[in-house]
Design an enzyme around this catalytic site. Structure first.
Site, PDB file in Angstrom:
ATOM      1  CB  SER A 147      -0.902   0.018   1.240  1.00 41.13           C
ATOM      2  OG  SER A 147      -1.538   1.282   1.397  1.00 41.13           O
ATOM      3  CE1 TYR A 161      -3.862  -2.024   4.971  1.00 45.72           C
ATOM      4  CE2 TYR A 161      -3.106   0.241   4.688  1.00 45.72           C
ATOM      5  CZ  TYR A 161      -3.577  -0.945   4.146  1.00 45.72           C
ATOM      6  OH  TYR A 161      -3.750  -1.056   2.798  1.00 45.72           O
TER       7      TYR A 161
END
Length: 254
Positions: A147, A161
């Protein structure tokens, strides 16, 4: 040029393939000629997606929870019942957790790190014999879905995350140096804003999110499919350990 980007005759396994980015990649692989297996924790959703994608080519559902070593091994066994080798593995299954710093819970750390960082390593390890068998004929591929939050910092308090995706990018580099010795090419994709259940802002407020993207829009299905097909095909054979950023310029503008 068609042969350069073709996946004809190749097998692919995509975790988290029932929705979002995983489904986009599965559709792209099928259109490029691959035989695709998708895995997801929710069995009904996994089977429904496989049935829908079968209109594009052979797609088989292998429901599994790869957040645990037992679940990962079960997926390997299920795949092995269909195929003896694996050309392309896409480690896409992921989770996110957001909470204020002072309230961030341990379960929000462990759940995310187990699925986003631990699982890609141990699932790849367990599938290495199948990847090595495919690599006897041409380079096998492992694509980790990271990401842009592992590259630059956003305003959301998604501590585990962001850490997991930054770790996955570096893990991709480390694994690539080892596995290239076996003719297995490891790379990664760092997506930006794509509509999915995980990125509900992009899904539900596309226009508002697009206003912050230099390209002026959120990512479309073909943007992700094209990037994944590039890395999975002959075209990406010399891309070792790199992370391809697919974000419309967001990382540069942050």
């Amino acid at each position: 040029m068609n042969d350069l980007f073709s996946l004809e005759g190749r097998t692919a396994l995509i975790t988290g393939g029932s929705r979002g980015i995983g489904r986009m990649i599965a559709a792209g692989f099928l259109q490029a000629g691959a035989r695709v297996y998708i895995s997801a924790r929710k069995a009904d959703a996994c089977r429904q997606t496989a049935a829908e994608l079968s209109a594009l080519g052979p797609c088989v559902a292998l429901p599994a929870d790869v957040s645990t070593l037992e679940g990962a091994q079960a997926l390997v066994q299920a795949y092995s019942a269909h195929e003896s080798q694996l050309d392309i593995l896409v480690n896409n299954a992921g989770a996110a957790w957001g909470a204020p710093y002072d309230e961030f819970p341990e379960k929000g750390w462990d759940k995310v790190l187990d699925l986003n960082l631990k699982s890609p390593f141990f699932l790849t390890q367990a599938l290495s014999p199948a990847l090595r068998k495919a690599a006897e004929f041409r380079p096998a591929k492992v694509i980790n879905i990271a990401s842009i939050d592992g590259i630059s910092v956003n305003a959301q308090e998604t501590y585990s995350y962001a850490a997991s995706k930054a770790g996955l990018i570096h893990l991709t580099r480390r694994m690539s140096l080892r596995l290239i010795q076996d003719n297995i090419v490891v790379s990664a994709i760092a997506p930006g804003a794509f509509a999915s259940d995980m990125n509900r802002d992009a899904r539900d407020r596309a226009g508002e999110v697009a206003a912050h993207v230099p390209a002026g829009r959120i990512g479309q299905d073909d943007d992700m499919a094209g990037a994944a097909v590039y890395l999975a095909s002959r075209a990406g054979d010399y891309v070792v350990g790199a992370t391809l950023v697919v974000d419309g310029g967001v990382t540069l503008a942050r």
